[in-house]
Design a protein around this motif. Structure first.
Motif, PDB file in Angstrom:
ATOM      1  N   ARG A  60      41.212 -22.650  -4.381  1.00  0.00           N
ATOM      2  CA  ARG A  60      42.590 -23.108  -4.543  1.00  0.00           C
ATOM      3  C   ARG A  60      43.423 -22.644  -3.344  1.00  0.00           C
ATOM      4  O   ARG A  60      43.327 -21.492  -2.927  1.00  0.00           O
ATOM      5  CB  ARG A  60      43.204 -22.577  -5.847  1.00  0.00           C
TER       6      ARG A  60
ATOM      7  N   ALA B 238      50.038 -25.214  -1.188  1.00  0.00           N
ATOM      8  CA  ALA B 238      50.007 -25.031  -2.633  1.00  0.00           C
ATOM      9  C   ALA B 238      50.950 -26.003  -3.343  1.00  0.00           C
ATOM     10  O   ALA B 238      50.634 -26.513  -4.427  1.00  0.00           O
ATOM     11  CB  ALA B 238      50.370 -23.592  -2.986  1.00  0.00           C
ATOM     12  N   GLU B 239      52.110 -26.298  -2.749  1.00  0.00           N
ATOM     13  CA  GLU B 239      53.053 -27.228  -3.357  1.00  0.00           C
ATOM     14  C   GLU B 239      52.491 -28.649  -3.367  1.00  0.00           C
ATOM     15  O   GLU B 239      52.579 -29.362  -4.371  1.00  0.00           O
ATOM     16  CB  GLU B 239      54.383 -27.192  -2.607  1.00  0.00           C
TER      17      GLU B 239
ATOM     18  N   GLN C  33      49.329 -29.399  -3.207  1.00  0.00           N
ATOM     19  CA  GLN C  33      48.191 -29.310  -4.126  1.00  0.00           C
ATOM     20  C   GLN C  33      48.659 -29.577  -5.558  1.00  0.00           C
ATOM     21  O   GLN C  33      48.003 -30.315  -6.314  1.00  0.00           O
ATOM     22  CB  GLN C  33      47.578 -27.919  -3.999  1.00  0.00           C
ATOM     23  N   LYS C  34      49.795 -29.006  -5.929  1.00  0.00           N
ATOM     24  CA  LYS C  34      50.358 -29.199  -7.266  1.00  0.00           C
ATOM     25  C   LYS C  34      50.723 -30.655  -7.487  1.00  0.00           C
ATOM     26  O   LYS C  34      50.482 -31.217  -8.564  1.00  0.00           O
ATOM     27  CB  LYS C  34      51.576 -28.305  -7.446  1.00  0.00           C
ATOM     28  N   GLN C  35      51.317 -31.295  -6.461  1.00  0.00           N
ATOM     29  CA  GLN C  35      51.711 -32.693  -6.584  1.00  0.00           C
ATOM     30  C   GLN C  35      50.497 -33.614  -6.744  1.00  0.00           C
ATOM     31  O   GLN C  35      50.620 -34.718  -7.297  1.00  0.00           O
ATOM     32  CB  GLN C  35      52.538 -33.114  -5.362  1.00  0.00           C
TER      33      GLN C  35
ATOM     34  N   GLY D 215      48.013 -32.846  -8.562  1.00  0.00           N
ATOM     35  CA  GLY D 215      47.478 -32.614  -9.899  1.00  0.00           C
ATOM     36  C   GLY D 215      46.467 -31.501  -9.989  1.00  0.00           C
ATOM     37  O   GLY D 215      45.783 -31.361 -11.013  1.00  0.00           O
ATOM     38  N   ILE D 216      46.369 -30.662  -8.939  1.00  0.00           N
ATOM     39  CA  ILE D 216      45.414 -29.554  -8.937  1.00  0.00           C
ATOM     40  C   ILE D 216      46.139 -28.294  -9.410  1.00  0.00           C
ATOM     41  O   ILE D 216      47.160 -27.909  -8.835  1.00  0.00           O
ATOM     42  CB  ILE D 216      44.823 -29.321  -7.537  1.00  0.00           C
ATOM     43  N   THR D 217      45.609 -27.645 -10.430  1.00  0.00           N
ATOM     44  CA  THR D 217      46.264 -26.439 -10.958  1.00  0.00           C
ATOM     45  C   THR D 217      45.391 -25.219 -10.716  1.00  0.00           C
ATOM     46  O   THR D 217      44.217 -25.318 -10.368  1.00  0.00           O
ATOM     47  CB  THR D 217      46.495 -26.592 -12.465  1.00  0.00           C
TER      48      THR D 217
END
Length: 350
Positions: A334, A341-342, A344-346, A348-350
């Protein structure tokens, strides 16, 4: 009754043709497939290209029993197929036994400077939907562009994983970084979106690389146990593990060619839809994985002449951690660097 992912497959094919290749009316599109390819994928992409106004040809051939790359030369009409590909605009390869790095591939790109090629070997309906149809391509492009720039600025890189990988190398500032982000609108060699690939200074690669995902070829399924490669100055000097490690080592030795034990490239996997399956094209895009190639090195990675070899293989290191000049950007699969990281969140990766 509709078939499995029938509507979703149609959408994925349209994304590939219209958004990624940006096919224009009148352009010529050749789709190659072998007897191990998924017929539904070939038909859907051919139909989407036809809808876009392209002149479409599909070429079906036998699957090479000998392997991939130049091993396909033994069973294919090399000159005839190369002649066709040297005169078209777009080549989409769905062969299971891929022609990438084959003599057909080399001749086509030697003669055809306008060719747009994408390696989509062995793609099935499910993969087309997950890796293309359901991916937010614009956000993925932002993510990959940022990661490429960060990597380009780094001099020294270290990669580890919990299976035992611990390898370092130095980037070559002259060599290109291939950013397969879902844009195949200009002449060149492209892969499925979600991969960033480059060749570092080969002699600087030292340490241990553990493949704990898949190695293809020679395997067509995920590994049962890790395969450990000891690397000195870019050359694999020892391979450890169980029966699969012995099979892999014997496969490399069977070519009787020193380049097969030399590393060819390193890649990030960053497709949010990818998971570990029997497909190397999918596995090398698993989010947070890294992938090493051995053997043949093409011109897009060297920035000059290719480094020839009789074949090529790719191995996957899952849940990687990456340091760029001692700054940790990826931890256990991750991304932890704030900007990455932001995005990545958009995705759909948590």
């Amino acid at each position: 009754m509709t078939r499995f992912y029938e509507w979703e497959m149609y959408h994925a094919a349209k994304v590939l043709i219209n958004d990624i290749f940006k096919v224009k009316p009148g352009e010529s599109v050749v789709i190659t497939a072998d007897t191990m390819s998924d017929e539904r994928v070939v038909e859907a992409v051919a139909g989407a290209a036809h809808d876009a106004g392209a002149k479409v040809i599909t070429v079906w051939m036998q699957a090479s029993p000998y392997g991939v790359g130049k091993q396909t030369d033994l069973v294919l009409p090399v000159e005839g197929l190369a002649a066709l590909l040297s005169k078209v605009d777009i080549w989409i390869e769905f062969n299971y036994q891929w022609l990438l790095y084959s003599t057909v591939f080399e001749l086509a790109f030697k003669e055809n400077k306008k060719l747009r090629y994408m390696c989509m070997v062995g793609m099935g309906v499910d993969q087309m939907v997950r890796l293309i149809g359901r991916v937010n391509i614009p956000i993925l492009q932002k993510f990959q562009d940022l990661l490429v720039e960060m990597t380009r600025r780094a001099k020294r890189i270290r990669i580890t994983n919990t299976a035992g990988t611990n390898v370092t190398f130095i980037n070559d500032p002259i060599r290109p970084i291939v950013n397969d982000k879902g844009d195949a609108s200009a002449p060149g060699i492209y892969m499925v979106p979600g991969q960033i690939c480059w060749s570092p200074i080969f002699e600087s690669i030292n340490g241990v690389i553990v493949f704990d995902g898949i190695i293809n070829p020679p395997f067509d399924q995920p590994l049962r146990e890790p395969v450990k490669l000891y690397v000195e100055k870019g050359v694999v000097v020892k391979i450890e593990g169980g029966s699969e490690a012995r099979i892999f080592e014997n496969w490399l030795k069977s070519f009787n060619h020193p380049q097969m034990f030399r590393l060819a490239h390193i890649c990030y996997g960053v497709n949010p839809g990818a998971k570990l399956t029997s497909s190397i094209i999918e596995a090398e895009r698993i989010w947070g994985a890294t992938e090493w190639g051995l053997g043949y090195v093409d011109t897009t990675l060297t920035g000059g002449e290719p480094i020839p070899a009789p074949s090529h293989t790719d191995g996957i290191t899952l849940n990687s951690s990456v340091w760029l000049d001692d700054v940790l950007i990826l931890k256990d699969g991750r991304f932890v660097e704030p900007r990455l990281a932001e995005l990545q969140k958009q995705l759909g990766i948590t």
